[in-house]
Design a protein around this motif. Sequence first.
Motif: not given
Length: 399
Positions: A56-73
């Motif tokens: 999930d952390d790697e996906l967040r980095l790819m999508l540039e949503v590292k700190d966005e709350k409430g996102l599931t896999r």
Amino acid sequence: MKRVVVTGIGAISSIGLDVQGNLNSLRNGIGGIGQSKFFVSKYAQTHALGEVKASDDELRLMLEVKDEKGLTRSDLLAFKAFREAITDAGLDEDALSSFDTALISASTVGGMCLTDQLYQDANTASKASEFIRSYSASAHTSYLAKRYGIKGIVDTLNTACSSSANAIMIGSRLIKSGRAKRVIVGGVDSLAKYTVNGFNSLGILSPAATKPFDLNRIGLSLGEGAAYLVLEALDEVDGKQVYAEIKGYGNASDAYHTSSISDDADGVVYAIRQALNSSGLSPNDIHYINAHGTGTGNNDKAEVVGFSTIFGSKIPPFNSTKSYTGHTLGASGGLEAIYSIFSIKYGELYPSLNFETPIEEPYGLAPIRCYQNDVEIRNVLSNSYGFSGSCTSLVISKV
């Protein structure tokens, strides 16, 4: 009646983090089913699963949503494939926010991939978490619509394993009827205790990578992923790239059993016939079948019965790409539509993995065994079947 074409595609699965990664794995016979790294469950140690090769952390980095709350896999996988599809189709902010643009997505699990957190929130065992609004099957769709300012028709389907195939069908009908000029269609599902435990209770999870259409098949492998296609009216394309045409579709509910399809393939046959009729094609016009092919006793045998009923002794080459990705549930129809487009665009057929022995007589049919290229493929039949006999077939054609 307007013609519906595909102008953009996006995909993420256990065999690739993008469209090109998926294509490379298919071409090289590389499956993605095995020991999971990120999904935590006691069954992850005893069953092979098709897990996306990113945390999930790697996906967040790819999508540039590292700190966005409430996102599931599920949200992250959907966002990744959706972004690739709209970029591929060249859809800008004006096109996305037009009332002529619709979004029809699909999921079976949705935010319930956070099964333990859902239990905690539902039983007020803790303060409401950041995911309190993220558990529904439609949460990812709402997220995408809000993020991209989509103002046209927005809907989420859950017809089990035929969900994203039905999204493609409904998106096509919106364009044909003039209700939309373009529709982004597809679906997502991620691995979840909810589904892994559920399929295990049915006794149909395979301990090893699934082997569809094999006499000694022992069940399906669950997978995860997301896939989106941009559908547009051909007369609105204006010189864009066009991958293929959604030529026909058919849907049937055989109402045979809660978790099985009819042994006589009633729904399978009806869905294929409707897809052929709506496309204006005959069985002899189909050059390849992307089968539902889950690797369970009921599905594979019933699907072969359906093939024999429709095509007689001249069954086209067929395979199950679930032998690569596992069964991605609500994403499977979308992923397999994209894989069908690969076959049309590149003139390629991909082997079913893990196959050894044909199903017993009177069928004795074997799926594609070896990679083939330089094959003329103009019309593909892609099948998706869901629980309670929700059967959907698509005809995808070269333009």
